[in-house]
Design a protein around this motif. Sequence first.
Motif, PDB file in Angstrom:
ATOM      1  N   ALA A 149       0.863  -1.268   0.060  1.00 34.52           N
ATOM      2  CA  ALA A 149       0.083   0.007  -0.100  1.00 34.52           C
ATOM      3  C   ALA A 149       0.783   1.136  -0.066  1.00 34.52           C
ATOM      4  O   ALA A 149       0.525   2.186  -0.735  1.00 34.52           O
ATOM      5  N   THR A 150       1.755   1.169   0.609  1.00 33.96           N
ATOM      6  CA  THR A 150       2.616   2.551   0.877  1.00 33.96           C
ATOM      7  C   THR A 150       3.551   2.589  -0.372  1.00 33.96           C
ATOM      8  O   THR A 150       4.011   3.732  -0.828  1.00 33.96           O
ATOM      9  N   ALA A 151       3.936   1.477  -1.122  1.00 36.98           N
ATOM     10  CA  ALA A 151       4.400   1.615  -2.439  1.00 36.98           C
ATOM     11  C   ALA A 151       3.514   2.048  -3.430  1.00 36.98           C
ATOM     12  O   ALA A 151       4.016   2.704  -4.767  1.00 36.98           O
ATOM     13  N   ILE A 156      -4.835   1.247  -4.105  1.00 35.18           N
ATOM     14  CA  ILE A 156      -5.626   0.771  -3.061  1.00 35.18           C
ATOM     15  C   ILE A 156      -6.892   1.261  -2.905  1.00 35.18           C
ATOM     16  O   ILE A 156      -7.096   2.506  -2.612  1.00 35.18           O
ATOM     17  N   THR A 157      -8.122   0.612  -2.915  1.00 29.00           N
ATOM     18  CA  THR A 157      -9.684   0.936  -3.047  1.00 29.00           C
ATOM     19  C   THR A 157     -10.066   0.962  -1.643  1.00 29.00           C
ATOM     20  O   THR A 157     -10.831   2.008  -1.693  1.00 29.00           O
ATOM     21  N   ARG A 259      -3.093   8.336   7.305  1.00 29.61           N
ATOM     22  CA  ARG A 259      -3.496   9.570   7.675  1.00 29.61           C
ATOM     23  C   ARG A 259      -3.454  10.308   6.440  1.00 29.61           C
ATOM     24  O   ARG A 259      -4.454  11.209   6.070  1.00 29.61           O
ATOM     25  N   GLU A 260      -2.528  10.143   5.279  1.00 26.97           N
ATOM     26  CA  GLU A 260      -2.488  11.049   4.199  1.00 26.97           C
ATOM     27  C   GLU A 260      -3.407  10.460   3.062  1.00 26.97           C
ATOM     28  O   GLU A 260      -3.999  11.233   2.218  1.00 26.97           O
ATOM     29  N   HIS A 261      -3.389   9.235   2.827  1.00 26.45           N
ATOM     30  CA  HIS A 261      -4.282   8.735   1.697  1.00 26.45           C
ATOM     31  C   HIS A 261      -5.700   8.067   2.324  1.00 26.45           C
ATOM     32  O   HIS A 261      -6.807   8.135   1.447  1.00 26.45           O
ATOM     33  N   GLN A 262      -6.069   8.143   3.477  1.00 24.09           N
ATOM     34  CA  GLN A 262      -7.196   7.845   3.961  1.00 24.09           C
ATOM     35  C   GLN A 262      -8.059   6.675   3.306  1.00 24.09           C
ATOM     36  O   GLN A 262      -9.175   6.919   2.746  1.00 24.09           O
ATOM     37  N   VAL A 288      -7.437   6.887  10.646  1.00 25.06           N
ATOM     38  CA  VAL A 288      -8.615   6.790   9.477  1.00 25.06           C
ATOM     39  C   VAL A 288      -9.818   7.118  10.176  1.00 25.06           C
ATOM     40  O   VAL A 288     -10.288   7.121  11.118  1.00 25.06           O
ATOM     41  N   LYS A 289     -10.241   8.240   9.036  1.00 25.03           N
ATOM     42  CA  LYS A 289     -11.646   8.694   9.136  1.00 25.03           C
ATOM     43  C   LYS A 289     -12.673   8.016   8.840  1.00 25.03           C
ATOM     44  O   LYS A 289     -13.964   7.902   9.479  1.00 25.03           O
TER      45      LYS A 289
END
Length: 322
Positions: A149-151, A156-157, A259-262, A288-289
């Motif tokens: 996911a970080t790569a 990632i949906t 936090r950045e990609h939520q 995560v929101k």
Amino acid sequence: MKKIIGIALGITLVMGACKNGKTIPENEKTTENKVTMNPIYYKKLDVNGVHIAYREAGNPENPAIVLLHGFPSSSHQYRKVLNALADNYYLIAPDYPGFGNSDFPSTDTYTYTFDNLAKTIDQFLELKGLSEYALMIQDYGAPVGFRIATAHPERITAIVNQNGNAYEEGLGEAWATTKELWKNRNAETEKAMLPVFSLEGLEWQYTHGVRNPEVVNPDTWHLDYLRLSRPNAHKVNLDLFYDYQNNVKLYPKWQQYLREHQPPMLIVWGKNDAFFPASGAEAYKKDVKDIDFNIYDTGHFALEEEGEAILKKMRSFLNQHL
């Protein structure tokens, strides 16, 4: 005689059109005994000389979900998900090298670290041509999945998280002997880990914390025991236990990704997990929101006991986000 036969045939047709005293509508008569099952295919793909076994179900035109298994299991742990959700989704569940039905290469030719497992599975997904997919993670599936996911955050949906940890507060009491291994890997600290590989130890991992052990399929730990009894299997898995400390070091990076990609996240967590207790699930709320949060009164492999409830939650969540 013809008249008698005709009357008998008429009675048979009338009876055939009834069920429990009720008339069966015409559109149901030809399908009342039909059972629809979603086929699961068992395949292998060569990834840099290592044959990765995987289970595949559903139409490739549908939204994709990649199912990443934990220790000591394999894609076998996702059999209920594959059976239940293949009608609407394209599901792929790979076995890591050394796990399940994938190749078990020698340590002379393959390095058993989480970095390398994730690299292999990432390459596998590239070869499958998947450019967008949801992840389902559990146990080892978290460090493998979060590296992917970080790569590739744009791919990632959504994330379905079943006891996949990314926070230090989510490391339970069962990590005590592993932490001793991290401090000083030697013959004594390695020996302390060996009960994990016994048949009794594997059964405990599946049944600890469940309300009714009789609902847990014993084939699970017997399959794992068979694979962990192969030559060199203990050494390889001790290498991975030792390397797990590097996952902990990456927790801040994974939290920053969240936090950045939520990514939308569904939490379906067994609260009685001795390895990853519910405190690990609660920690995701910090970052995560969009989170659908569900805690179940069961153990490490929550799908074994709470499969029906979890699958219902998954279908609702995935229908909303994919």
